[in-house]
Structure formats: C-alpha cells, structure tokens
Write a protein that holds these residues in place. Structure first.
Motif, mmCIF file in Angstrom:
data_model
loop_
_atom_site.group_PDB
_atom_site.id
_atom_site.type_symbol
_atom_site.label_atom_id
_atom_site.label_comp_id
_atom_site.label_asym_id
_atom_site.label_seq_id
_atom_site.Cartn_x
_atom_site.Cartn_y
_atom_site.Cartn_z
ATOM 1 N N ARG A 65 48.137 -51.888 -25.702
ATOM 2 C CA ARG A 65 48.009 -51.610 -24.274
ATOM 3 C C ARG A 65 48.973 -50.508 -23.832
ATOM 4 N NH1 ARG A 65 45.647 -54.953 -20.897
ATOM 5 N NH2 ARG A 65 47.375 -54.928 -19.437
ATOM 6 N N PHE A 70 48.040 -49.081 -20.212
ATOM 7 C CA PHE A 70 47.985 -50.200 -19.264
ATOM 8 C C PHE A 70 49.346 -50.852 -19.073
ATOM 9 C CE2 PHE A 70 43.565 -50.533 -21.110
ATOM 10 C CZ PHE A 70 43.039 -49.717 -20.126
ATOM 11 N N PRO A 90 46.136 -44.133 -17.481
ATOM 12 C CA PRO A 90 45.088 -44.539 -18.431
ATOM 13 C C PRO A 90 43.818 -43.701 -18.327
ATOM 14 C CG PRO A 90 45.972 -46.457 -17.299
ATOM 15 C CD PRO A 90 46.661 -45.267 -16.719
ATOM 16 N N HIS A 91 43.399 -43.368 -17.080
ATOM 17 C CA HIS A 91 42.105 -42.689 -16.978
ATOM 18 C C HIS A 91 42.163 -41.218 -17.373
ATOM 19 C CE1 HIS A 91 43.846 -42.092 -12.932
ATOM 20 N NE2 HIS A 91 43.112 -41.015 -12.857
ATOM 21 N N THR A 95 42.232 -41.575 -25.093
ATOM 22 C CA THR A 95 41.989 -42.781 -25.875
ATOM 23 C C THR A 95 40.907 -43.599 -25.197
ATOM 24 O OG1 THR A 95 43.566 -44.067 -24.581
ATOM 25 C CG2 THR A 95 44.415 -42.961 -26.516
ATOM 26 N N ASN A 96 40.251 -44.442 -25.968
ATOM 27 C CA ASN A 96 39.373 -45.455 -25.378
ATOM 28 C C ASN A 96 39.680 -46.765 -26.058
ATOM 29 O OD1 ASN A 96 36.781 -43.121 -24.764
ATOM 30 N ND2 ASN A 96 37.869 -44.305 -23.231
ATOM 31 N N MET A 97 39.379 -47.846 -25.325
ATOM 32 C CA MET A 97 39.778 -49.144 -25.833
ATOM 33 C C MET A 97 38.571 -50.068 -25.877
ATOM 34 S SD MET A 97 43.028 -51.169 -25.297
ATOM 35 C CE MET A 97 43.313 -52.890 -25.051
ATOM 36 N N PHE A 99 37.972 -53.903 -25.668
ATOM 37 C CA PHE A 99 38.780 -55.045 -25.269
ATOM 38 C C PHE A 99 38.418 -56.287 -26.061
ATOM 39 C CE2 PHE A 99 39.099 -52.096 -21.875
ATOM 40 C CZ PHE A 99 40.347 -52.308 -21.333
#
Ligand SMILES: Nc1ncnc2c1ncn2[C@@H]1O[C@H](COP(=O)(O)OP(=O)(O)O)[C@@H](O)[C@H]1O
Ligand SMILES: [Mg+2]
Lengths: 377, 324
Positions: A65, A70, A90-91, A95-97, A99
């Motif tokens: 995170r 985050f 974050p935006h 990167t992309n996550m 979850f």
C-alpha cells in the motif's frame, strides 16, 4: 557460453551493474507505536515477478500500500523508474493494484469496471471499449462483459480485477494475495495463467502471498518478511536450499532443525556435535569457529530410509518409524532417533512398492553431509 | 433417581416433543398456514388494522354527501319505502376538487414546497452524512448522537424557536442590521421561505440517517481502487460514491418529501396567509367547514399523489438492481 549470457540477461539481480526499476530505501511504517514495516531496503528489476512472502500480519499489505500510495511512509523513500514517489498521490502513480478483496465497482458491468482506468485517462469511449474487449479476451472473460460483479463466480471476479488492473499497462502491478480467495485447484491453474499474462505483457509484478508454494511457483525472486522486516531475498531455489535463518527455513517447506556445536571445522569436512543426533557431518561453511552454537537444517526429503544398511554413508542412524502418512505421490514419516528426537522424513513413491516401510519398523535412516545447511541464527 | 439422567428417557422426551411439533404444524397446515405465513401475518394484520381499515373508512366517507347529522355525512345506503336498498355513493366530491382551483393550487404548492425543501435537505444533509460516516469511530458515534439530539425536545417548541429567529426583530434581522448588511428588516416570518426553512430544519435528521446508513457501508477499498485507476477525489465521488449512495438518497428524500407534503404545523406556525398547503386545507375542511366528505376526498387524492411516485421509484430501483 550462450548459457551464461542468457542467465545474465534474464536475471538482472545477479548483475552488479544493473539498474533497479523500483528502489525502496529505509522504508518504515508505524501505526501509533506499532511498527508494521521496519526499514525495508529492496531493489526490483524490470520484468520481474517478485513475491513478498510472510505470515499473516507481518506487514506485506502495508508495504504494498505504500508503493501504491495509499499509506504514507513514516520514513524512507520509494523510487519507481527513477522518479521519487514521496509527493505523488495514488491517482498519479505509474502503478496499479489488484486488491485482496478485488474491490470491483458493484454498480458497473464487467466491461465498465475494466474500462474505468482508460476512461479516467480521457480515452475516447470507442477506443477504450476496443482495448477492453482485447483485455477480456486475454483473461478469457469476453462472454461475460455485460454482467455485474455479483453475477460472477470467485474465479471470474478475480480475473476481472486482474484485467482492470492491467488495462492501463502500468509500469508496476501490485497484487495483494491475488489467488487467496480461490480454491486449491483453481489457484494452481491460475498461477500459471498469471505467469502467462505477465510474460505476454512484460509488466513488472509484485505479488503478496502467505502461501509458500504459490511464491515458489510464481516468482523470479522471493522476499521473505517477518514482523515488518525482510529477512531474506533470493530466488526460490536459494531460499529453499540456503535459508538464511531458522525462521526462513521453517517457513518455506518443512524442515528438521537440530541444535549443536561446531566440533571440527577443518579441511573439506565439518563436524557438528549434537545432543540429539550425535556427531553430524556437514558440508563445510566459512566463518564458523569451534564451539559455536549452530543449527542444522535438514529437509525431510533428504533423509533416505531403507531396510538394508546402506554402504559408505556418513550420517547413519537406526530409527523407529513412529508415524506414516501416505499422500499418493509421496509418503511422509516421523522417525525416532535413538536419542528420542523425532525427525520428519519423506520418500517419493516412484515405484509401486508392494511392501513400503510402515509403522513401528526399525529401519536405517541416512543423509549426505551436503544435505545439511548450517544456520547460525 | 440416578444422578445421571437416563439417556433413554431423554430420547423419548425428544421424540414426544417432535411429535407435538408435528401436530402443531399439521394443524396449521389444515388451516392453510405455515410458520412463514404466520410470521408475515403479524405485520399484515398491523397494516390491515391501522392502514387499510382507516383507508376504507375514509374512502367510504369521501363518497358520501355532507349532512347536518352525527357523524356529519350521509349513510352509505338507505331503505326506500318499498323496501329496496339504495346505495348512495357519488364521485361528486372528487369532481368538486377538480373543478375548484383552490384545491389544485394547494396540491401543487404543497408538492412544490415539499420538493424544494427536500432538495435543500439533501444538499445540506449529504455532506453532513458523508462527514459523519467517514469519521473515525469514537467521533462518529458522538456526531450521530448530535444529529438525533433535537428529537429529545418537543417538535412544537423547536418550530416556535424559529419564530424567534425569523421575526422582524428576530436574531437574523438584528444581526444583519448590526453588521450593516441591510437597513430595513427583511420580511422572513409568514412567508413560504419560512415554511421551507422550518421543513428543512425539522426533517434534516430523516435525510441524514438513511444517507449515513448507506455511506457508512461504503467500502474504502472501492475509493482506493478508483484513485489507483487514475481518478481524482472529485471524479471518484461522482463515479463511485454518488451512484452507490442512490438508495440512501432515495430513502432520505422519501422520508422528507412524503411527510412534508401533508405538513400542517409548520405552515400554520411559520407560514403566512398566502402559503397554501394541503394540510391546512384539510384541517379547514374537517374542523372549520365540517365537510367531512370533501376532507376525506382531499386526503385520498393526496395519498395517491404520494403513493404513485413511490411505486414508480420502487420498480425503477428494482429494475436497476439497486434495491438492497
Ligand atoms: N490502518 C492501520 N492501523 C493500525 N494498524 C494497522 C493498520 N493497517 C495494518 N495494521 C497492522 O499492521 C500489521 C500488518 O498488517 P498487514 O500489512 O495488513 O499484514 P499482512 O498483509 O502481511 O497480513 C498488522 O498487525 C495490522 O494489524
Ligand atoms: Mg494482507
């Protein structure tokens, strides 16, 4: 010749000159006076599939995170592709996550969920939908594009989440226990699927898992975490064969740990004096001094059991079989040494043995010196 | 008696109980009832006694003629001299309502006032509900208590208090004059604005509570997922939070809009002679004109005006799969 060059090409972490893609320095996270992540240093290279492995609650998700933005680090820095991430929200991160709970938007169709990232970039809807269709084909969900998430099975949801996280072709994909919610069989199939997709797209993956088999199957390298710290980083084979600590040895696979003192450390032989298994011959390891307390890590599959006395083996014991579990492809045993110490041993069932070693038998147990790994902590 | 109960006897007891339960079930089945029906029957009975029966009584009065009698309306039937039974029912009252602009205007203005009040209650209530729902735990409970706190004092008293704020020499006017914003006091009391302020104030908790109940369930990870995919805070609100809170918005709006249409006390205390609301018309018909049949038809029409949009909304929600 070609072999060594190839190895260097695909394993940049073996090359001291290689520039890491993600560079984590002294990263810590504290919640109140509890330290969830403790001064982590980590380099990850482009195209890697890196696994963070550790027991539940050891700080894996928190570390991930912080990479996604985050959580704000208490200390330390994250650099992705040369860019310091400290002040990037974050935006805006590359990167992309994916979850752990998938976090699919329940009010949107599969298609809409996957298109979300593209539409936020301002891509035209027609173009976005074209890309979405391709992506859904890659994860084999084309026929479910119009469904809502609550009309999907767990495995299908998992693939939507993956597609949604991959659609923007991020530099770095973070996956938090991506297979955790799937049943065993589906999980095994999906592991290879994940590797296929990662190789197709060439995206760098960081995967969090508490499942050591999963980590071993998936990863180029593993970082083993314990109580917020990274205790060892290495290729799956390294981690398994040369664990750095008793904790790592115990966490990855199963292991017998025998405590002892260094007795003879000379020449190409080394002897450890143990209370439970007498003198044990091991392959030599540098940096040990006579009388030092050490632990011998011995994997169960490295112990050979036989009814007839084997010739010329260094570590040989007469043992009693206490327990035996037949698991099809192998049988696992608990054997008792003359000292009373129980050891785990396993034998692969390569042949259809009509008369396998069974309970209460007295047999010979032996292992090679090189099967033993000597640990100092 | 042995210390340990005889397991055999115990099993027999269980068996007997099972048989007895079986008999009850059989009895219910013979009456065409199951346990499930029985559970549903209680609220059904409640609805029947306290909603359907009064509704039919009202409906029946609305079809009668006004009479100087006790009760003040004509009976539903009478027996002619030759013994035939005549049903006396006419839609005259409804025709009268349609023909008289007073009633039409009263309905329209009630709906208008209720609508604007609902919109303002939503605009004020949403941020409050959002803030409360997103607050960390100990604070959240305190804030929620504060939202409910006004219910501890009398509703009438609180509306009266607004007179103190709104009147010519009231707090608002004196403050504005003191600050030099205005020279002559504003006319706030006995206006439609005062009624709207009163309604928004009184019904705000009914807007906040369902919104809160909805927003507090909102999964943080959805917001993080949205940010992760490149949406800023405003976009995330518009594309994730807002659509997911639609059921809460609808519930809150209904809870404000429906009682606001029929509101009597607030317009009576804060409104002026030209604030026309159907609640007051109803009151006047019942108690001033003692025209129960017309009053009853006013009430029935209002009921349909309220129920029709609810039914439509419900089916819309069901169709969109938003109803939880
Ligand atoms: N927001 C938070 N506030 C307080 N403690 C937290 C918070 N998030 C995580 N923790 C704690 O940090 C530790 C590590 O959590 P986490 O990173 O989720 O572990 P893992 O993913 O390895 O299971 C846990 O003990 C957890 O209770
Ligand atoms: Mg976790």
């Amino acid at each position: 010749m070609t072999d060594t060059r190839l190895a260097a090409d695909t394993r940049p972490w073996r090359d001291a000159q290689a520039r890491p893609f993600i560079s984590i320095r002294g990263l810590s996270k504290r919640f109140g006076d509890f330290t969830a992540v403790d001064t982590v240093d980590l380099d990850i290279y482009r195209g890697e599939l890196f696994c963070l492995l550790g027991a539940s609650g050891c700080g894996k998700s928190t570390l991930l995170r912080m990479l996604a933005g985050f959580e704000k680090p208490s200390e330390g820095t994250v650099t992705i592709d040369g860019q310091d991430m400290s002040s990037v929200p974050p935006h805006r991160r590359p990167t992309n996550m994916m979850f752990q709970s998938y976090a699919l938007f329940p009010h949107m169709t599969v298609e809409r969920n996957v298109a979300y990232g593209l539409l936020r970039e301002g891509m035209r809807k027609a173009d976005a939908m074209e890309r979405v269709a391709e992506m859904l084909k890659l994860v084999k969900l084309g026929h479910l594009a119009r469904r809502k998430p609550d009309q999907l099975s767990g495995g299908q949801r998992q693939r939507v989440a993956l597609a949604r996280a991959l659609i923007k072709q991020p530099k770095l994909l973070l996956l938090d226990e991506p297979l955790g919610a799937l049943d065993k069989k589906l999980r095994e199939e999906t592991q290879f699927e994940l590797i296929r997709i990662q190789e197709t797209l060439g995206v760098t993956f960081i995967v969090v898992t508490h499942d050591q088999d999963e980590a071993m199957t998936l990863s180029t390298r593993i970082g083993v975490m314990s109580e917020g710290e990274i205790v060892q980083i290495g290729e799956p084979r390294e981690i398994y064969e040369t664990p750095a600590t008793r904790h790592v040895a115990d966490f990855i696979g199963s292991v017998n740990l025998i405590e002892g003192r260094v007795d003879v450390a000379a020449g190409d032989q080394m002897r450890i004096d143990t209370r439970e298994a007498g003198p044990v011959l091991v392959s030599p390891r540098a940096g040990l001094s006579r009388g030092q307390t050490v632990w011998i890590a011995l994997r169960p599959e490295r112990i050979a059991l036989s009814r007839s006395k084997p010739e010329g083996t260094a570590n040989l014991h007469r043992v009693t079989v206490e327990d035996m579990g037949y698991m099809g492809y192998l049988s696992s045993y608990r054997i008792r040494l003359p000292s009373g110490r129980l050891l785990r041993a396993s034998q692969s069932n390569r042949l259809r043995d009509e008369d396998p070693i069974s309970w209460d038998e007295e047999v010979w147990a032996s292992w090679q010196p090189m099967a033993c790994r000597v640990l100092t902590e | 008696m042995s210390a340990r109960p005889d397991p055999g006897a115990d099993a027999a007891g269980l068996g007997a109980r099972a048989v007895r339960r079986g008999r009850t079930a059989r009895l219910l089945a013979a009456l065409g009832l199951s346990g499930r029906t029985l559970v549903i029957a209680v609220p059904m009975l409640w609805l029947l006694v306290f909603f359907l029966v009064p509704f039919f009584v009202l409906g029946r009065i609305s079809l009668a003629e006004v009479m100087i009698a006790r009760p003040p309306y004509s009976p539903l039937w009478d027996r002619a001299a030759d013994g035939t039974l005549n049903i006396i029912a006419s839609l005259d009252n409804y025709r009268f309502l349609l023909a008289d602009a007073l009633y039409r205007n009263a309905y329209l203005s009630s709906i208008g006032i209720a609508f604007t009040s609902t919109v303002f209650a939503l605009l004020i209530g949403y941020p409050i509900a959002y803030y409360v729902a997103r607050s960390p735990e100990p604070r959240r409970t305190i804030l929620l208590l504060l939202v409910i706190l006004p219910f501890w004092t009398s509703f009438l008293l609180r509306v009266y208090a607004w007179i103190g704020f709104l009147q010519r020499e009231g707090l608002i006017n004196s403050t504005l004059m003191m600050l030099g914003v205005i020279d002559t006091p504003l006319v706030l009391m006995q206006t439609t604005l005062a009624v709207q302020i009163g309604i928004v104030y009184t019904y705000l908790p009914f807007m906040i509570l369902p919104l809160y109940a909805n927003l507090v369930k909102l999964d943080d990870q959805l917001l993080e997922a949205s940010a992760d995919l490149g949406a800023g805070p405003v976009t995330t609100f518009l594309t994730v939070t807002l659509p997911l809170s639609v059921p809460g918005i609808i519930a809150g709006c209904m809870l404000v809009f429906i009682p606001a249409i029929g509101e009597y006390v607030i317009p009576a205390l804060l409104g002026g002679p030209d604030t026309l609301m159907i609640g007051r018309v109803l009151w006047d018909e019942f108690f001033s004109s003692r025209d129960w049949p017309v009053a009853a038809s006013v009430a029935i029409v209002m009921l349909f005006l309220v129920v029709a949009p609810i039914m439509w909304l419900q089916s819309w929600l069901d169709r969109r799969g938003l109803n939880q």
